[in-house]
Design a protein around this motif. Structure first.
Motif, PDB file in Angstrom:
ATOM      1  N   ALA A   1       0.839  -1.196   0.000  1.00 18.40           N
ATOM      2  CA  ALA A   1       0.000   0.000   0.000  1.00 18.40           C
ATOM      3  C   ALA A   1       0.876   1.250   0.000  1.00 18.40           C
ATOM      4  CB  ALA A   1      -0.906   0.004   1.226  1.00 18.40           C
ATOM      5  N   LEU A   2       0.837   1.986  -1.102  1.00 22.51           N
ATOM      6  CA  LEU A   2       1.633   3.217  -1.215  1.00 22.51           C
ATOM      7  C   LEU A   2       0.872   4.373  -0.563  1.00 22.51           C
ATOM      8  CD1 LEU A   2       2.911   2.890  -4.906  1.00 22.51           C
ATOM      9  CD2 LEU A   2       4.087   2.224  -2.792  1.00 22.51           C
ATOM     10  N   ASP A   3       0.791   4.320   0.745  1.00 30.82           N
ATOM     11  CA  ASP A   3       0.042   5.336   1.495  1.00 30.82           C
ATOM     12  C   ASP A   3       0.937   6.538   1.794  1.00 30.82           C
ATOM     13  OD1 ASP A   3      -2.249   3.784   1.441  1.00 30.82           O
ATOM     14  OD2 ASP A   3      -1.715   2.736   3.294  1.00 30.82           O
ATOM     15  N   PHE A   4       1.273   7.250   0.733  1.00 24.43           N
ATOM     16  CA  PHE A   4       2.139   8.423   0.834  1.00 24.43           C
ATOM     17  C   PHE A   4       1.371   9.670   0.397  1.00 24.43           C
ATOM     18  CE2 PHE A   4       5.130   4.885  -0.087  1.00 24.43           C
ATOM     19  CZ  PHE A   4       5.884   4.957   1.081  1.00 24.43           C
ATOM     20  N   PRO A   5       1.781  10.840   0.875  1.00 27.03           N
ATOM     21  CA  PRO A   5       1.054  12.068   0.528  1.00 27.03           C
ATOM     22  C   PRO A   5       1.309  12.578  -0.875  1.00 27.03           C
ATOM     23  CG  PRO A   5       2.889  12.593   1.969  1.00 27.03           C
ATOM     24  CD  PRO A   5       2.806  11.091   1.914  1.00 27.03           C
ATOM     25  N   GLY A   6       2.372  12.102  -1.532  1.00 24.59           N
ATOM     26  CA  GLY A   6       2.660  12.639  -2.854  1.00 24.59           C
ATOM     27  C   GLY A   6       3.711  11.826  -3.596  1.00 24.59           C
ATOM     28  N   LYS A   7       4.030  12.293  -4.792  1.00 28.22           N
ATOM     29  CA  LYS A   7       4.921  11.579  -5.695  1.00 28.22           C
ATOM     30  C   LYS A   7       6.346  11.479  -5.151  1.00 28.22           C
ATOM     31  CE  LYS A   7       6.563  11.683 -10.497  1.00 28.22           C
ATOM     32  NZ  LYS A   7       6.455  12.380 -11.808  1.00 28.22           N
ATOM     33  N   ALA A   8       6.843  12.547  -4.531  1.00 29.02           N
ATOM     34  CA  ALA A   8       8.226  12.548  -4.059  1.00 29.02           C
ATOM     35  C   ALA A   8       8.453  11.447  -3.031  1.00 29.02           C
ATOM     36  CB  ALA A   8       8.589  13.908  -3.473  1.00 29.02           C
ATOM     37  N   ASP A   9       7.548  11.312  -2.066  1.00 33.17           N
ATOM     38  CA  ASP A   9       7.682  10.268  -1.048  1.00 33.17           C
ATOM     39  C   ASP A   9       7.540   8.888  -1.675  1.00 33.17           C
ATOM     40  OD1 ASP A   9       7.952  11.834   1.441  1.00 33.17           O
ATOM     41  OD2 ASP A   9       5.957  12.544   0.935  1.00 33.17           O
ATOM     42  N   THR A  10       6.664   8.771  -2.643  1.00 31.82           N
ATOM     43  CA  THR A  10       6.469   7.488  -3.321  1.00 31.82           C
ATOM     44  C   THR A  10       7.736   7.081  -4.058  1.00 31.82           C
ATOM     45  OG1 THR A  10       4.115   7.991  -3.604  1.00 31.82           O
ATOM     46  CG2 THR A  10       5.054   6.265  -5.004  1.00 31.82           C
TER      47      THR A  10
ATOM     48  N   MET B   1      -6.825   6.645  -2.162  1.00 31.29           N
ATOM     49  CA  MET B   1      -7.408   7.956  -2.412  1.00 31.29           C
ATOM     50  C   MET B   1      -6.446   9.107  -2.167  1.00 31.29           C
ATOM     51  SD  MET B   1     -11.331   7.498  -1.056  1.00 31.29           S
ATOM     52  CE  MET B   1     -11.003   6.363   0.281  1.00 31.29           C
ATOM     53  N   GLU B   2      -5.696   9.061  -1.065  1.00 31.78           N
ATOM     54  CA  GLU B   2      -4.811  10.183  -0.732  1.00 31.78           C
ATOM     55  C   GLU B   2      -3.826  10.452  -1.869  1.00 31.78           C
ATOM     56  OE1 GLU B   2      -1.597  11.588   2.702  1.00 31.78           O
ATOM     57  OE2 GLU B   2      -2.106   9.465   2.497  1.00 31.78           O
TER      58      GLU B   2
END
Length: 238
Positions: free
Chosen positions: A9-18, A36-37
């Motif tokens: 689960a890529l539960d990160f706030p944005g692309k950079a963290d992912t 969703m986030e």
């Protein structure tokens, strides 16, 4: 789609963290979940990036609306060529049928139609909360099985459920019903906001088809080592 996937689960706030997280897995082909986030922040371009990198993808948006709206939304999602999408089973049979119709209509020619599964009850839900807050009488298990029957009647591939519910679902619905099970933790992990949780080994013994792991891997000091540990326990299905 690979058999018995371990889905991160890529539960990160944005692309950079992912991207920072995925650098731990250079050269690996993963099965990842975008919820969703992350989707609402980064949208379709991130899905294209993940697919271009070769990853399998579960787009976890839990659609729940009138049938026409869900059909049209699924038609759009089908064009992204993801592997799994989902709806809320409590949207009703007509809505779930419409979801499958949208996927059939929107999938490009020559491509595989995404598997559509339905959420029954969230793994954060307790029977007490279901009875008192949702005002649904009876046992949590009975309600999950009732929803599974509707999912099967609608022609969807399976459900998102607790691994604890898999044996009863197998008995009631059959062995071909795909079960994706979040709420997976190692024995030493914190439960956090989940209630119906199991270890990867227990999920395998209970007969789950796929597991979803988030914080146990994404917040580990060494995500690759954590992934390997989860995978080893999950794959040892004897």
């Amino acid at each position: 789609m690979q058999p018995n996937p371990l889905i991160i689960a890529l539960d990160f706030p944005g692309k950079a963290d992912t991207e920072r997280f995925l650098r731990h897995f250079s050269g690996e082909t993963l099965f990842v979940k975008v919820g969703m986030e992350l989707f609402y922040k980064e949208g379709v371009p991130l899905i294209h990036d993940l697919k271009a990198a070769g990853h399998h993808l579960f787009l976890d948006l839990k659609l729940h609306d009138i049938p026409t709206t869900v059909r049209r939304a699924m038609k759009q999602l089908a064009s992204l060529e993801v592997d799994i999408v989902n709806v809320h089973a409590m949207g009703g049979t007509a809505m779930m049928v419409a979801a499958q119709e949208g996927l059939d209509e929107g999938t490009p020619a020559g491509r595989g139609i995404p598997s559509c599964i339905a959420v029954t009850q969230l793994t954060s839900m307790t029977e007490k909360a279901m009875n008192e807050q949702l005002y649904i009488a009876g046992s949590l298990m009975d309600h999950v099985l009732h929803l599974c029957g509707q999912v099967k009647a609608a022609g969807l591939a399976g459900v998102v459920c607790s691994a604890q519910e898999v044996p009863a679902i197998r008995e009631a619905i059959g062995s071909q019903f795909f079960t994706v099970t979040p709420g997976i933790r190692m024995a030493e992990d914190e439960v956090n906001d989940q209630h119906r949780v199991v270890t990867p080994a227990d999920a395998a013994k209970l007969g789950a088809d796929a597991i979803v792991v988030g914080r146990g891997i994404t917040r580990a000091a060494d995500p690759l080592a954590a992934y390997r540990a989860y995978e080893t326990e999950w794959r040892n299905r004897g």
